[in-house]
Design an enzyme around this catalytic site. Structure first.
Site, PDB file in Angstrom:
ATOM      1  N   LYS A 249      -1.175   5.480  -5.758  1.00  0.00           N
ATOM      2  CA  LYS A 249      -1.278   6.600  -6.896  1.00  0.00           C
ATOM      3  C   LYS A 249      -2.297   7.132  -7.327  1.00  0.00           C
ATOM      4  O   LYS A 249      -2.180   8.448  -7.531  1.00  0.00           O
ATOM      5  CB  LYS A 249      -0.551   5.908  -8.137  1.00  0.00           C
ATOM      6  CG  LYS A 249       0.991   5.437  -8.068  1.00  0.00           C
ATOM      7  CD  LYS A 249       2.160   6.300  -7.830  1.00  0.00           C
ATOM      8  CE  LYS A 249       3.439   5.870  -7.246  1.00  0.00           C
ATOM      9  NZ  LYS A 249       4.281   7.027  -6.743  1.00  0.00           N
TER      10      LYS A 249
ATOM     11  N   SER B 213       1.675   7.128 -12.132  1.00  0.00           N
ATOM     12  CA  SER B 213       1.679   5.810 -13.163  1.00  0.00           C
ATOM     13  C   SER B 213       0.621   5.488 -13.675  1.00  0.00           C
ATOM     14  O   SER B 213      -0.563   5.792 -13.511  1.00  0.00           O
ATOM     15  CB  SER B 213       1.943   4.736 -11.933  1.00  0.00           C
ATOM     16  OG  SER B 213       1.712   3.543 -12.471  1.00  0.00           O
TER      17      SER B 213
ATOM     18  N   TYR C 161      -0.572  -0.825  -4.130  1.00  0.00           N
ATOM     19  CA  TYR C 161       0.461   0.276  -4.723  1.00  0.00           C
ATOM     20  C   TYR C 161      -0.332   1.089  -5.740  1.00  0.00           C
ATOM     21  O   TYR C 161      -0.074   2.350  -5.594  1.00  0.00           O
ATOM     22  CB  TYR C 161       1.512  -0.499  -5.230  1.00  0.00           C
ATOM     23  CG  TYR C 161       2.304   0.445  -6.492  1.00  0.00           C
ATOM     24  CD1 TYR C 161       3.213   1.074  -5.848  1.00  0.00           C
ATOM     25  CD2 TYR C 161       1.999  -0.015  -7.475  1.00  0.00           C
ATOM     26  CE1 TYR C 161       3.670   2.026  -6.711  1.00  0.00           C
ATOM     27  CE2 TYR C 161       2.684   1.064  -8.658  1.00  0.00           C
ATOM     28  CZ  TYR C 161       3.658   1.884  -8.332  1.00  0.00           C
ATOM     29  OH  TYR C 161       4.172   2.875  -9.231  1.00  0.00           O
TER      30      TYR C 161
END
Ligand code: UDP
Length: 344
Positions: free
Chosen positions: A156, A127, A152
């Site tokens: 990544k 991302s 979150y």
């Protein structure tokens, strides 16, 4: 013989569109999904679209025993595309351990099983959040990464670091990390799209759910950012274009050409739109009036994020084909389809 690909998280939003693209390009697909944020019904819809119902292994990859078994009993796998992860930014702030456990354990268990069964091709679903608040725009892959604002996002970034260590230790392993900007849109059939659990975090599902009457009004989080109209700018990318990029990434891996064992590509259109521009485009494309209100900023939002996509174009031969209007009309078509289907 067809190349056989495992897609973890293949029942989810980006995963299911990628499954369709792979089947259409003549790959054999096996999905691993714990259905924690997706639904098995998607398999029937994939069958309606492609004529093929992919095999599903309903497995939680956090469990190393189950992860290993999935690879033990499914032989001759040529590559793995790893989508399986929790993805709700605000939930990750409330439940960081759940995010670190789920997203990182699933990744590590998948890589361990791949090592054990000698599977050496890996594509990771990353991302643009790994760029934090970028110092220069448009963002190139060579831009420095920063600690993302949410657990979150940090999963990544940490995942990319884990993959980097693993490819250094195992020169046979080839990995590609695809850094998505803001995926929206839905399959052109209207039968597959994003299905957020509960209240959506992201802009486009919030817009379509408001327009269909499921939400009262859209809150626009701040209009005092240093942008043309004060609302943040993002690089929205059609999920079907994104799915195609995974096919090209697989082709790149199978071609054995590489610059590094871990290659990174931005996936966006390279064009930025503000929140108000998206709202205006939505109203124009769908002829729906959208109820919205400007409110306070949301924690962690950065003013501008848009990609330089030259690397994906030069090396993968990929470029987004669809623009904002397609993304909006397909998102809306999907919302209407889903709404009607639930009513019947
Ligand atoms: N946004 C908004 N209202 C919402 C959801 C999002 O104003 O209900 C804004 C958000 O502040 C950001 C943009 O829409 O500027 C895109 O947000 P999204 O959560 O879709 O993606 P992000 O870029 O945060 O990953």
């Amino acid at each position: 013989m067809k190349n056989r690909i495992i897609i973890t998280g293949g029942c989810g939003y980006i995963g299911s569109h990628t499954v369709i693209a792979l089947i259409e390009h003549d790959f054999e697909v096996i999905i691993i999904d714990d259905l924690s944020n997706s639904n098995e019904q998607v398999l029937e819809r994939i069958k309606k679209i492609t004529g093929v119902k992919p095999k599903l292994l309903n497995i939680d990859l956090k469990n190393s025993f189950l992860a290993e078994n999935a690879f033990r009993y499914n032989k001759d796998i040529d590559a793995v595309i790893h989508f399986a992860a929790h993805k709700a930014v605000s939930e990750s702030v409330q439940k960081p351990l759940m995010y670190y456990q789920n997203n990182l354990c699933a990744l590590v268990n998948t890589l361990m099983a791949m090592e054990k069964y000698n599977i050496n091709n890996f594509i990771f679903s990353s991302s643009a959040t790994v760029y934090g608040n970028p110092k220069t725009l448009p963002i190139k892959e060579s831009n420095e990464t920063q600690r993302p604002f949410s657990p979150y996002g940090n999963t990544k970034k940490m995942a990319e670091e884990i993959i980097d260590d693993v490819v250094k230790a195992n020169p046979n392993l080839r990995a590609i990390s695809l850094r998505y900007f803001n995926p929206i849109g839905a399959h052109q059939s209207g039968m597959i799209g994003e299905l957020p659990n509960g209240i959506p975090n992201n802009l486009m599902p919030y817009i379509t759910q408001t327009a269909i009457g499921k939400r009262d009004k859209l809150m626009v989080f701040g209009n005092d950012y240093p942008t043309k109209d004060g609302t943040p700018i993002r690089d929205y990318i059609h999920v079907v274009d994104l799915a195609e990029a995974h096919v090209l990434a697989l082709n790149r891996i199978f071609s054995k050409e590489k610059d590094h064992n871990l290659e990174i590509f931005n996936l966006g259109t390279g064009e930025g739109y503000s929140v108000l521009e998206v709202i205006e485009a939505f109203q124009k494309v769908t002829k729906q009036k959208l109820n919205y209100e400007i409110t306070e900023r949301r924690d962690g939002d950065v003013p501008k994020l848009y990609a330089n996509v030259d690397k994906a174009n030069d090396i993968l031969g990929w470029r987004a084909k669809m623009g904002l209007e397609d993304m909006i009309s397909h998102s809306w078509q999907w919302e209407e389809y889903y709404h009607l289907e639930k009513k019947n």
